[in-house]
Design a protein around this motif. Structure first.
Motif, PDB file in Angstrom:
ATOM      1  N   ARG A   1       0.558  -1.429   0.198  1.00 39.25           N
ATOM      2  CA  ARG A   1      -0.345   0.002   0.060  1.00 39.25           C
ATOM      3  C   ARG A   1       1.088   1.409   0.265  1.00 39.25           C
ATOM      4  NH1 ARG A   1      -4.757   0.220   4.103  1.00 39.25           N
ATOM      5  NH2 ARG A   1      -3.026   1.383   5.047  1.00 39.25           N
ATOM      6  N   THR A   2       0.883   2.333  -1.132  1.00 37.13           N
ATOM      7  CA  THR A   2       1.207   3.326  -0.916  1.00 37.13           C
ATOM      8  C   THR A   2       0.494   4.010   0.496  1.00 37.13           C
ATOM      9  OG1 THR A   2      -0.705   4.463  -2.315  1.00 37.13           O
ATOM     10  CG2 THR A   2       1.963   3.859  -3.450  1.00 37.13           C
ATOM     11  N   SER A   3       2.070   5.209   0.578  1.00 32.90           N
ATOM     12  CA  SER A   3       1.495   6.083   2.071  1.00 32.90           C
ATOM     13  C   SER A   3      -0.016   7.253   1.910  1.00 32.90           C
ATOM     14  CB  SER A   3       3.025   7.279   2.240  1.00 32.90           C
ATOM     15  OG  SER A   3       3.036   8.152   0.484  1.00 32.90           O
TER      16      SER A   3
ATOM     17  N   ALA B   1      -2.886   5.398   4.069  1.00 30.66           N
ATOM     18  CA  ALA B   1      -2.640   5.036   5.518  1.00 30.66           C
ATOM     19  C   ALA B   1      -3.404   6.228   5.990  1.00 30.66           C
ATOM     20  CB  ALA B   1      -1.293   5.305   5.961  1.00 30.66           C
TER      21      ALA B   1
ATOM     22  N   PRO C   1      -1.800   4.065  11.624  1.00 34.64           N
ATOM     23  CA  PRO C   1      -2.349   2.781  10.802  1.00 34.64           C
ATOM     24  C   PRO C   1      -1.989   1.628  11.302  1.00 34.64           C
ATOM     25  CG  PRO C   1       0.046   3.578  10.111  1.00 34.64           C
ATOM     26  CD  PRO C   1      -0.365   4.038  11.093  1.00 34.64           C
TER      27      PRO C   1
ATOM     28  N   ILE D   1      -1.354  -2.266  10.726  1.00 31.24           N
ATOM     29  CA  ILE D   1      -0.603  -2.593  10.115  1.00 31.24           C
ATOM     30  C   ILE D   1      -1.226  -4.091  10.106  1.00 31.24           C
ATOM     31  CG2 ILE D   1       1.513  -3.734   8.752  1.00 31.24           C
ATOM     32  CD1 ILE D   1       0.653  -0.030   8.185  1.00 31.24           C
TER      33      ILE D   1
ATOM     34  N   VAL E   1       0.876  -7.171   4.765  1.00 30.13           N
ATOM     35  CA  VAL E   1       0.830  -6.231   4.241  1.00 30.13           C
ATOM     36  C   VAL E   1       1.996  -5.170   4.061  1.00 30.13           C
ATOM     37  CG1 VAL E   1      -0.353  -3.755   4.443  1.00 30.13           C
ATOM     38  CG2 VAL E   1      -1.616  -5.651   4.701  1.00 30.13           C
TER      39      VAL E   1
ATOM     40  N   GLN F   1       3.296  -1.307   3.902  1.00 28.36           N
ATOM     41  CA  GLN F   1       2.280  -0.238   4.101  1.00 28.36           C
ATOM     42  C   GLN F   1       4.115   0.628   3.633  1.00 28.36           C
ATOM     43  OE1 GLN F   1      -0.747   1.502   4.434  1.00 28.36           O
ATOM     44  NE2 GLN F   1       0.785   3.337   3.159  1.00 28.36           N
TER      45      GLN F   1
ATOM     46  N   VAL G   1       5.665  -1.244   8.113  1.00 30.22           N
ATOM     47  CA  VAL G   1       5.939  -0.399   7.645  1.00 30.22           C
ATOM     48  C   VAL G   1       7.626   0.287   6.898  1.00 30.22           C
ATOM     49  CG1 VAL G   1       5.492   3.154   7.852  1.00 30.22           C
ATOM     50  CG2 VAL G   1       3.871   1.578   8.343  1.00 30.22           C
TER      51      VAL G   1
END
Length: 158
Positions: A93-95, A98, A105, A107, A111, A113, A147
């Motif tokens: 997932r892109t920033s 979030a 976020p 997580i 995933v 992030q 992340v």
């Protein structure tokens, strides 16, 4: 026996990941919109946001695991892809995905992030495809969500 791995985003940000997996003996299929996946990977060119295009292109193909760059798919096409995978599906997932307004976020497992990191001039920069691919490989191996970099404070993003 080779592990069959699907990489969605294999000609862009996840090209280094596709190449790493090929180098370690995986049978890699890369889904990309316009350019072929790295040498040694099978390429499926399609718009992965389209359920019809995904359904037609993958047919009855199945994979052992997958890594999916979230911006390359749609909420409607992602389930179609995941049904073709027997094991772990790592979602990157892109920033912007979030929700930082209300809370830190959460997580989930499987995933990655994305955030950003410090650049050479003490500013911020987005992560390189090599950095994203290395982190995605870690999640693919252990399933622990994480992340990459930082996503707070949002005002400092590149």
């Amino acid at each position: 026996m080779a592990v069959h791995t699907l990489v969605v985003g294999a000609s862009g940000i996840l090209a280094p990941l596709a190449a790493m997996l090929v180098a370690t003996g995986d049978d890699v299929t890369g889904i990309a919109r316009t350019r072929p996946a790295p040498d040694g990977a099978h390429t499926i060119l399609l718009d992965a946001t389209s359920v019809a295009a995904v359904t037609e292109a993958i047919g009855k193909a199945r994979w052992d695991r997958a890594v999916v760059y979230a911006p390359a798919v749609s909420p409607e096409s992602l389930p179609t892809l995941t049904r073709a995978v027997g094991g772990r599906v790592v979602l990157i997932r892109t920033s912007s995905a979030a929700d930082l307004v209300h809370r830190e976020p959460a997580i989930r497992p499987d995933v990655l992030q994305l955030g950003w990191t410090t650049g050479p001039d003490d500013g911020t920069r987005w992560h390189t495809p090599e950095e994203v691919s290395a982190a995605a490989l870690e999640v693919l191996r252990d399933g622990r969500g994480r992340v990459l970099g930082r996503i707070r404070p949002w005002e400092e993003r590149p």
